[in-house]
Design an enzyme around this catalytic site. Structure first.
Site, short mmCIF file in Angstrom:
data_model
loop_
_atom_site.label_atom_id
_atom_site.label_comp_id
_atom_site.label_asym_id
_atom_site.label_seq_id
_atom_site.Cartn_x
_atom_site.Cartn_y
_atom_site.Cartn_z
N LYS A 87 0.82 -1.22 0.00
CA LYS A 87 0.00 0.00 0.00
C LYS A 87 0.85 1.27 0.00
O LYS A 87 0.35 2.33 -0.30
CB LYS A 87 -0.98 0.00 1.17
CG LYS A 87 -0.38 0.29 2.52
CD LYS A 87 -1.51 0.53 3.50
CE LYS A 87 -0.97 0.81 4.87
NZ LYS A 87 -2.04 1.07 5.82
N ARG A 153 1.48 11.10 13.67
CA ARG A 153 2.36 10.27 12.85
C ARG A 153 3.33 9.53 13.75
O ARG A 153 3.26 9.63 14.96
CB ARG A 153 3.09 11.13 11.81
CG ARG A 153 3.86 12.29 12.36
CD ARG A 153 4.53 13.05 11.25
NE ARG A 153 3.59 13.85 10.48
CZ ARG A 153 3.27 15.10 10.78
NH1 ARG A 153 3.82 15.69 11.82
NH2 ARG A 153 2.41 15.78 10.07
N ARG A 159 2.45 5.60 18.01
CA ARG A 159 1.03 5.95 17.99
C ARG A 159 0.28 5.32 19.16
O ARG A 159 -0.55 5.97 19.80
CB ARG A 159 0.41 5.52 16.66
CG ARG A 159 0.96 6.34 15.50
CD ARG A 159 0.40 5.89 14.18
NE ARG A 159 1.19 6.45 13.09
CZ ARG A 159 0.68 6.91 11.96
NH1 ARG A 159 -0.61 6.88 11.76
NH2 ARG A 159 1.47 7.41 11.04
N CYS A 247 -1.46 7.56 -2.59
CA CYS A 247 -1.65 6.76 -1.39
C CYS A 247 -2.18 7.59 -0.23
O CYS A 247 -2.62 7.03 0.77
CB CYS A 247 -0.36 6.05 -1.01
SG CYS A 247 1.04 7.18 -0.90
N1 PBG Z 1 1.44 3.83 6.01
C1 PBG Z 1 2.31 3.06 6.82
C2 PBG Z 1 2.03 1.60 6.72
N2 PBG Z 1 2.33 0.91 5.63
C3 PBG Z 1 1.91 -0.37 5.80
C4 PBG Z 1 1.35 -0.48 7.06
C5 PBG Z 1 0.74 -1.69 7.65
C6 PBG Z 1 1.02 -3.00 7.01
C7 PBG Z 1 0.32 -3.24 5.69
O1 PBG Z 1 -0.72 -2.63 5.38
O2 PBG Z 1 0.80 -4.11 4.96
C8 PBG Z 1 1.43 0.78 7.66
C9 PBG Z 1 1.00 1.15 9.01
C10 PBG Z 1 -0.47 1.39 9.17
O3 PBG Z 1 -1.16 1.82 8.23
O4 PBG Z 1 -0.99 1.18 10.27
#
Ligand code: PBG
Length: 332
Positions: A87, A153, A159, A247
């Site tokens: 993602k 963040r 967090r 994103c």
């Molecule tokens: N944006 C940061 C990010 N990128 C991927 C993940 C979690 C793991 C994933 O989705 O594979 C996270 C943290 C979150 O959104 O809590």
């Protein structure tokens, strides 16, 4: 035996960010490759600009900062392949690089981590929910416009610490990420896709390498490719690309291939939750890489029907988190 730079011959070098989440997911992929192909893999820690300048990430143009240091290492030959959270990868292909594999997806849902075991419905009016993701704020606000959304963040641990300290009443994080940092204990409510649609690609890992090596000396990477996941995330990411959204846009999408049918659902919502376009579409599909085009077509058709309903206007002007200064780039 070792080479001059200390490497064992025949050992693949996997470039990874240093965070617990990144090294955990890289280790998972490395072990799966070794198990399935016998190729030994060693992790090479790479510091990204995003890791050292967390404070002003919103001004850096988004999640790309996490990805670009790894891509530089791939292109200059410092490492053989890299593992990213899918993602976090922009939908535009990177020059000279290719998605060599998409791993079987973990739980794609978002999770609420609230004080005192509270669920989303049980949070009192005015409770402060920390998330910097316009997608999460928009969809949460559609259910609970009476909560206060505050941009925060930092990594998952940071967090969660803000809930423990009382700075916020809850945070929302990806369930799959919480598994990888071993913090499922903090989850108080798992948000189903009919309440909050996850980010396109959420929960899946992307294996990236140089295009000129993908079918050649790195052909073993395809051992961890999972076709059903790749079809699903292709449909999801095509929605994002077709909406010309990044994103950090308020776009959720989730697809699932079951019983020969790919079902894709997507939502675009304004940050205050007042405007929302949500749609679903299905297509019959074989679990075969030859279905990739059909998966992309499904995403394109769904996005076009959403644009006809005004989704592009929401993407162009989603509003701001809490009406304040969240800005783009605090993705997820
Ligand atoms: N944006 C940061 C990010 N990128 C991927 C993940 C979690 C793991 C994933 O989705 O594979 C996270 C943290 C979150 O959104 O809590």
């Amino acid at each position: 035996m070792s080479t001059e730079d200390g490497r064992r011959p025949g050992t693949a070098r996997l470039g990874t960010r240093r965070s617990t989440m990144a090294t955990t997911q890289s280790r998972l992929v490395a072990d799966a490759i070794t198990e399935r192909t016998g190729v030994p893999v060693e992790l090479e820690l790479i510091t990204s600009f995003g890791d050292v300048t967390r404070a002003h990430l919103t001004q850096l143009g988004g999640t790309g900062v996490f990805v670009s240091a790894l891509r530089d290492a791939l292109l200059d030959g410092g490492v053989d392949f890299a593992v990213h959270s899918l993602k976090d990868l922009p939908t535009a292909p990177a020059e000279g690089l290719v998605l060599a594999a998409v791993t079987e997806r973990d739980d794609p849902r978002d999770a609420l981590c609230a004080r005192d075991g509270l669920t989303l419905d049980a949070l009192p009016a005015g409770a402060r929910v920390g998330t910097g993701s316009p997608r999460r704020v928009a969809q949460l606000a559609a259910h609970r416009p009476d909560l206060v959304y505050v941009p925060i963040r930092g990594n998952a641990e940071t967090r969660l610490g803000k809930v423990a300290s009382g700075e916020v009443d809850a945070v929302v994080l990806a369930y799959a990420g919480l598994v990888r940092v071993d913090r499922l204990d903090a989850v108080t409510d798992v948000l189903d896709p009919d309440r909050v649609l996850p980010a396109p690609g959420q929960g899946a890992l992307a294996v990236e390498c140089r295009a000129d090596r993908a079918g050649a000396d790195l052909a073993y990477l395809s051992a961890v490719d999972h076709t059903a996941t790749r079809l699903a995330v292709t449909a999801e990411r095509t929605v994002l690309a077709e909406l010309e959204a990044g994103c950090a846009a308020p776009v959720g999408a989730h697809a699932r291939l079951e019983g020969g049918v790919l079902r894709l659902e997507a939502a675009v919502a304004s940050t205050d939750g007042s405007r929302q376009v949500r749609a679903a579409r299905t297509a019959e599909m074989d679990v075969d890489p030859a279905s990739l085009k059909a998966a992309a077509d499904l995403g394109r058709e769904l996005a076009r029907s959403m644009i006809a309903d005004g989704a592009d206007r929401i993407v162009a002007d989603p509003g701001e988190i809490g009406g304040g200064a969240a800005g783009p780039g605090a993705g997820a």
